[in-house]
Enzyme design. Structure first.
Site, PDB file in Angstrom:
ATOM      1  N   LYS A 225       0.819  -1.217   0.000  1.00 36.98           N
ATOM      2  CA  LYS A 225       0.000   0.000   0.000  1.00 36.98           C
ATOM      3  C   LYS A 225       0.856   1.272   0.000  1.00 36.98           C
ATOM      4  O   LYS A 225       2.052   1.221   0.249  1.00 36.98           O
ATOM      5  CB  LYS A 225      -0.984  -0.030   1.177  1.00 36.98           C
ATOM      6  CG  LYS A 225      -2.133  -0.999   0.893  1.00 36.98           C
ATOM      7  CD  LYS A 225      -3.254  -0.919   1.876  1.00 36.98           C
ATOM      8  CE  LYS A 225      -4.357  -1.902   1.434  1.00 36.98           C
ATOM      9  NZ  LYS A 225      -5.353  -2.127   2.464  1.00 36.98           N
ATOM     10  N   ARG A 259      -3.362  -9.961   5.504  1.00 37.89           N
ATOM     11  CA  ARG A 259      -3.770 -10.032   4.088  1.00 37.89           C
ATOM     12  C   ARG A 259      -2.587  -9.569   3.243  1.00 37.89           C
ATOM     13  O   ARG A 259      -2.213  -8.392   3.309  1.00 37.89           O
ATOM     14  CB  ARG A 259      -4.995  -9.143   3.884  1.00 37.89           C
ATOM     15  CG  ARG A 259      -5.589  -9.206   2.491  1.00 37.89           C
ATOM     16  CD  ARG A 259      -6.801  -8.297   2.362  1.00 37.89           C
ATOM     17  NE  ARG A 259      -7.385  -8.380   1.050  1.00 37.89           N
ATOM     18  CZ  ARG A 259      -6.932  -7.708  -0.004  1.00 37.89           C
ATOM     19  NH1 ARG A 259      -5.915  -6.889   0.107  1.00 37.89           N
ATOM     20  NH2 ARG A 259      -7.527  -7.862  -1.180  1.00 37.89           N
TER      21      ARG A 259
HETATM   22  N1  HH2 Z   1      -7.337  -3.918   1.172  1.00 34.99           N
HETATM   23  C1  HH2 Z   1      -7.674  -4.025  -0.135  1.00 34.99           C
HETATM   24  C2  HH2 Z   1      -8.731  -4.842  -0.528  1.00 34.99           C
HETATM   25  N2  HH2 Z   1      -9.439  -5.560   0.374  1.00 34.99           N
HETATM   26  N3  HH2 Z   1      -9.824  -6.191   2.605  1.00 34.99           N
HETATM   27  C3  HH2 Z   1      -9.535  -6.076   3.904  1.00 34.99           C
HETATM   28  N4  HH2 Z   1     -10.242  -6.757   4.810  1.00 34.99           N
HETATM   29  N5  HH2 Z   1      -8.516  -5.272   4.352  1.00 34.99           N
HETATM   30  C4  HH2 Z   1      -7.744  -4.549   3.505  1.00 34.99           C
HETATM   31  O1  HH2 Z   1      -6.846  -3.805   3.963  1.00 34.99           O
HETATM   32  C5  HH2 Z   1      -8.048  -4.627   2.102  1.00 34.99           C
HETATM   33  C6  HH2 Z   1      -9.113  -5.477   1.687  1.00 34.99           C
HETATM   34  C7  HH2 Z   1      -6.924  -3.227  -1.149  1.00 34.99           C
HETATM   35  O2  HH2 Z   1      -5.858  -3.969  -1.670  1.00 34.99           O
HETATM   36  P1  HH2 Z   1      -5.890  -4.774  -3.053  1.00 34.99           P
HETATM   37  O3  HH2 Z   1      -6.860  -5.900  -3.010  1.00 34.99           O
HETATM   38  O4  HH2 Z   1      -4.510  -5.212  -3.362  1.00 34.99           O
HETATM   39  O5  HH2 Z   1      -6.324  -3.706  -4.128  1.00 34.99           O
HETATM   40  P2  HH2 Z   1      -7.716  -3.363  -4.828  1.00 34.99           P
HETATM   41  O6  HH2 Z   1      -8.722  -2.977  -3.817  1.00 34.99           O
HETATM   42  O7  HH2 Z   1      -7.359  -2.232  -5.751  1.00 34.99           O
HETATM   43  O8  HH2 Z   1      -8.175  -4.576  -5.594  1.00 34.99           O
END
Ligand code: HH2
Length: 295
Positions: A225, A259
């Site tokens: 992030k 995660r």
């Molecule tokens: N962060 C993201 C997505 N889902 N779920 C939880 N519970 N906690 C988090 O911190 C979290 C999450 C964002 O990361 P990423 O999936 O890599 O990106 P994107 O939302 O752009 O798909």
């Protein structure tokens, strides 16, 4: 390991030896880290199996990006990405599947296809989703965020980020309980990067143990992030090192679920931490340690 928090979560077949690793699989064109890489269901299947093989305890699949500024997609679009992947995975995966969705209809269909956890980054904004989760026996991640991808960064104003996030999470938790979702099935998440500036994220990490007062397992997602990119840069090796370090620090402060995108590296780091705490006494008493402390 220091700072243990609640290590049980009903609805998921996990041992009590957390912290558990949740491996991320985004089947989206626009996720900030792996967007566009696993849109093909065959590629998604290979990556899912690799995540399990690298030692993840849970696979988290997302079909709609939630990053700041992400464009919302219709339910049918989200499901058209998820359905072939869930069908392909049937009977092939040794670990439980979590679905990163904020919508009840998607959650319902995914649970019918065997998902064991719903990861709700909206914190229960869709009462339809709370209803679906309450009628099932799945585990539920209740994450904190303000607003939606379009508005959340304007709402990143806090005087005391930990206390304000806790108060708002408490309200969401009470709502989920009122819908009949049992506390033992709920895992809370402070929502790193969601309506938080890097300074807020660092403060939440520093004071993560304060979130233990909910008595629920704590999920932390800091992998790759912006808070890490600000000093580690975008180079993959540096970002991976920063992400793994952040995961270890969160584990030390009581996170039960991490995660992450870099599963193998995080697993090795957590095993190192575990070995250190398991052997702390033995190292202290080692007959091979000389007077200067060298072995
Ligand atoms: N962060 C993201 C997505 N889902 N779920 C939880 N519970 N906690 C988090 O911190 C979290 C999450 C964002 O990361 P990423 O999936 O890599 O990106 P994107 O939302 O752009 O798909």
């Amino acid at each position: 390991m220091n700072g243990k928090s609640n290590r049980s979560l009903s609805g998921l077949p996990l041992d009590g030896k957390g912290p558990w690793i949740m491996g991320v699989l985004n089947i989206t064109p626009d996720s900030f880290s792996d967007g566009g890489k696993y849109l093909d269901p065959g590629d998604a299947l290979s990556r899912a199996l690799q995540i399990a093989q690298e030692g993840a305890d849970i696979l988290d699949i997302g079909a709609e990006s939630s990053r700041p500024g992400a464009v919302e997609i219709p339910v049918e679009k989200e499901w058209s990405r998820l359905e072939p992947v869930l069908k392909n995975l049937k009977g092939k995966l040794s670990i439980p599947i979590s679905i990163d969705t904020r919508r009840g209809e998607v959650a319902r269909r995914a649970l019918d296809c065997g998902a064991a956890m719903i990861n709700d980054v909206s914190g229960g904004a869709d009462s339809g989703l709370l209803q679906i989760v309450s009628q099932s026996d799945c585990a539920y991640v209740l994450m904190h965020r303000r607003g939606n991808p379009g508005t959340m960064m304007e709402l990143a104003t806090y005087r005391d980020v930990v206390n304000e996030v806790k108060t708002e999470l408490q309200k969401s938790l009470e709502r989920a309980l009122e819908f009949g979702i049992q506390r033992e099935r709920i895992c809370i998440d402070p929502g790193f990067g969601f309506s938080k500036l890097p300074v807020h994220n660092w403060e939440m990490l520093q004071r993560l143990e304060e979130f233990k007062s909910f008595g629920c397992p704590i999920l932390v997602g800091m992998s790759r992030k912006r808070m890490l990119k600000e000093f580690a840069g975008e180079a993959p090796e540096r970002l991976k090192a920063a992400s793994v370090t952040a995961a270890v620090l969160a584990a030390e402060r009581g996170a039960s679920i991490l995660r992450v995108h870099d599963v193998a590296a995080t697993k090795a780091a957590l095993q190192t931490l575990q070995n250190l705490s398991d052997n702390a006494g033995a190292i202290h008493e080692s007959p091979f340690t000389d007077i200067a402390g060298n072995s």
